[in-house]
Motif scaffolding. Sequence first.
Motif, PDB file in Angstrom:
ATOM      1  N   ASP A 158      14.698  22.710 -11.778  1.00  0.00           N
ATOM      2  CA  ASP A 158      15.162  23.804 -12.668  1.00  0.00           C
ATOM      3  C   ASP A 158      14.070  24.110 -13.701  1.00  0.00           C
ATOM      4  O   ASP A 158      13.724  25.253 -13.961  1.00  0.00           O
ATOM      5  N   LEU A 159      13.542  23.033 -14.286  1.00  0.00           N
ATOM      6  CA  LEU A 159      12.570  23.208 -15.370  1.00  0.00           C
ATOM      7  C   LEU A 159      11.256  23.781 -14.829  1.00  0.00           C
ATOM      8  O   LEU A 159      10.658  24.665 -15.441  1.00  0.00           O
ATOM      9  N   VAL A 160      10.851  23.305 -13.643  1.00  0.00           N
ATOM     10  CA  VAL A 160       9.607  23.829 -13.041  1.00  0.00           C
ATOM     11  C   VAL A 160       9.700  25.345 -12.903  1.00  0.00           C
ATOM     12  O   VAL A 160       8.777  26.081 -13.288  1.00  0.00           O
ATOM     13  N   GLU A 161      10.854  25.821 -12.410  1.00  0.00           N
ATOM     14  CA  GLU A 161      11.017  27.271 -12.219  1.00  0.00           C
ATOM     15  C   GLU A 161      11.046  28.015 -13.550  1.00  0.00           C
ATOM     16  O   GLU A 161      10.431  29.076 -13.703  1.00  0.00           O
ATOM     17  N   ARG A 162      11.742  27.436 -14.558  1.00  0.00           N
ATOM     18  CA  ARG A 162      11.840  28.136 -15.842  1.00  0.00           C
ATOM     19  C   ARG A 162      10.465  28.214 -16.524  1.00  0.00           C
ATOM     20  O   ARG A 162      10.095  29.220 -17.113  1.00  0.00           O
ATOM     21  N   ILE A 163       9.665  27.142 -16.374  1.00  0.00           N
ATOM     22  CA  ILE A 163       8.315  27.160 -16.966  1.00  0.00           C
ATOM     23  C   ILE A 163       7.422  28.165 -16.223  1.00  0.00           C
ATOM     24  O   ILE A 163       6.623  28.875 -16.833  1.00  0.00           O
ATOM     25  N   LYS A 164       7.630  28.293 -14.908  1.00  0.00           N
ATOM     26  CA  LYS A 164       6.810  29.246 -14.134  1.00  0.00           C
ATOM     27  C   LYS A 164       6.963  30.669 -14.673  1.00  0.00           C
ATOM     28  O   LYS A 164       6.007  31.423 -14.735  1.00  0.00           O
ATOM     29  N   THR A 173      -0.622  15.200 -13.892  1.00  0.00           N
ATOM     30  CA  THR A 173       0.325  15.806 -12.944  1.00  0.00           C
ATOM     31  C   THR A 173       1.760  15.487 -13.364  1.00  0.00           C
ATOM     32  O   THR A 173       1.977  14.632 -14.230  1.00  0.00           O
ATOM     33  N   GLN A 174       2.725  16.222 -12.794  1.00  0.00           N
ATOM     34  CA  GLN A 174       4.163  16.043 -13.075  1.00  0.00           C
ATOM     35  C   GLN A 174       4.482  16.184 -14.566  1.00  0.00           C
ATOM     36  O   GLN A 174       5.281  15.425 -15.117  1.00  0.00           O
ATOM     37  N   ALA A 175       3.845  17.152 -15.209  1.00  0.00           N
ATOM     38  CA  ALA A 175       4.061  17.352 -16.650  1.00  0.00           C
ATOM     39  C   ALA A 175       5.531  17.670 -16.952  1.00  0.00           C
ATOM     40  O   ALA A 175       6.073  17.202 -17.954  1.00  0.00           O
ATOM     41  N   GLN A 176       6.185  18.439 -16.057  1.00  0.00           N
ATOM     42  CA  GLN A 176       7.578  18.834 -16.308  1.00  0.00           C
ATOM     43  C   GLN A 176       8.491  17.599 -16.284  1.00  0.00           C
ATOM     44  O   GLN A 176       9.393  17.447 -17.098  1.00  0.00           O
ATOM     45  N   LYS A 177       8.217  16.715 -15.331  1.00  0.00           N
ATOM     46  CA  LYS A 177       9.022  15.485 -15.206  1.00  0.00           C
ATOM     47  C   LYS A 177       8.806  14.610 -16.438  1.00  0.00           C
ATOM     48  O   LYS A 177       9.750  14.035 -16.983  1.00  0.00           O
ATOM     49  N   GLN A 178       7.530  14.539 -16.909  1.00  0.00           N
ATOM     50  CA  GLN A 178       7.219  13.749 -18.104  1.00  0.00           C
ATOM     51  C   GLN A 178       8.035  14.255 -19.304  1.00  0.00           C
ATOM     52  O   GLN A 178       8.548  13.484 -20.095  1.00  0.00           O
ATOM     53  N   ALA A 179       8.153  15.603 -19.413  1.00  0.00           N
ATOM     54  CA  ALA A 179       8.866  16.187 -20.566  1.00  0.00           C
ATOM     55  C   ALA A 179      10.341  15.802 -20.532  1.00  0.00           C
ATOM     56  O   ALA A 179      10.917  15.392 -21.546  1.00  0.00           O
ATOM     57  N   VAL A 198      12.271  15.387 -24.773  1.00  0.00           N
ATOM     58  CA  VAL A 198      11.982  16.495 -25.702  1.00  0.00           C
ATOM     59  C   VAL A 198      12.947  17.644 -25.420  1.00  0.00           C
ATOM     60  O   VAL A 198      13.490  17.767 -24.322  1.00  0.00           O
ATOM     61  N   ARG A 199      13.161  18.471 -26.444  1.00  0.00           N
ATOM     62  CA  ARG A 199      14.101  19.585 -26.295  1.00  0.00           C
ATOM     63  C   ARG A 199      13.373  20.893 -25.967  1.00  0.00           C
ATOM     64  O   ARG A 199      13.977  21.853 -25.512  1.00  0.00           O
ATOM     65  N   VAL A 200      12.094  20.926 -26.258  1.00  0.00           N
ATOM     66  CA  VAL A 200      11.283  22.115 -25.994  1.00  0.00           C
ATOM     67  C   VAL A 200       9.998  21.693 -25.293  1.00  0.00           C
ATOM     68  O   VAL A 200       9.370  20.699 -25.681  1.00  0.00           O
ATOM     69  N   THR A 201       9.662  22.396 -24.219  1.00  0.00           N
ATOM     70  CA  THR A 201       8.352  22.193 -23.583  1.00  0.00           C
ATOM     71  C   THR A 201       7.748  23.591 -23.402  1.00  0.00           C
ATOM     72  O   THR A 201       8.038  24.476 -24.210  1.00  0.00           O
TER      73      THR A 201
END
Length: 212
Positions: free
Chosen positions: A174-180, A120-126, A131-134
């Motif tokens: 922000d990242l959660v939404e961009r990955i979605k 869980t919380q993969a986005q937070k881990q990144a 890292v620069r890319v997920t």
Amino acid sequence: KKVGVLISGTGTNLQALIDATTNPTRHIGAEIVLVISNKMDVEGLKRAERANIPTKVLRHTNYSTREEFDEAMHNELIKAGVDIVCLAGFMRILSGAFTRKWKGRLINIHPALLPLFKGTQAQKQAIEAGVRVTGCSVHFVEEDVDAGAIITQETVPIHVGETVPIHVGDTVEDLVERIKTAEHRAYPSALQLLATEQVKLGDNNKLIWKLK
Ligand SMILES: Nc1nc2ccc(CNc3ccc(C(=O)NCCCC(=O)O)cc3)cc2c(=O)[nH]1
């Protein structure tokens, strides 16, 4: 192919799969025939109802073991004639008995580039790993969590920079939404590959691509 989708909440990936499977101009060879939620009154159930897709709520608290809960889900999926099961924000770990029964026909989308940032919380881990890319990964579901063969991946840049005093870097939200946004492209395309049998899972748990 008939598809069953397992959800636990808002079901934004369910919505992406609904949109892709009901799009009159794009046939991905899949039809969602059942949505099962382990929680009542979640947004994902409303999304299914709006699309006239049958829904079931199976509350895991009504079953004494994980295996019995999974067996109840399995029976509903079989009754509905499901060929492929998609997890969409489903938050229960599935028993080995269930993953074995659906081996090669059970997929999930994970919001990171597996094998990095499992759980869980993969986005937070990144973000915390710097890292620069997920991105996101659609993978076959095996008993070992987030370890199944990968069908599709999409990359998503992480906006870096100071967050204090001026906020220029990505917050987790922000990242959660961009990955979605990437998830909603990747999942339908992976489902299409599986539903049209362009890809399948080999006995050694490796992907087999159908050569043209
Ligand atoms: N056996 C198997 N089952 C899964 C169930 C859900 C997901 C979706 N992604 C998930 C990955 C991890 C979790 C997790 O660790 N949740 C906290 C514990 C919840 C519980 O006690 O059940 C949930 C969903 C993936 C898998 C998988 O790869 N393999």
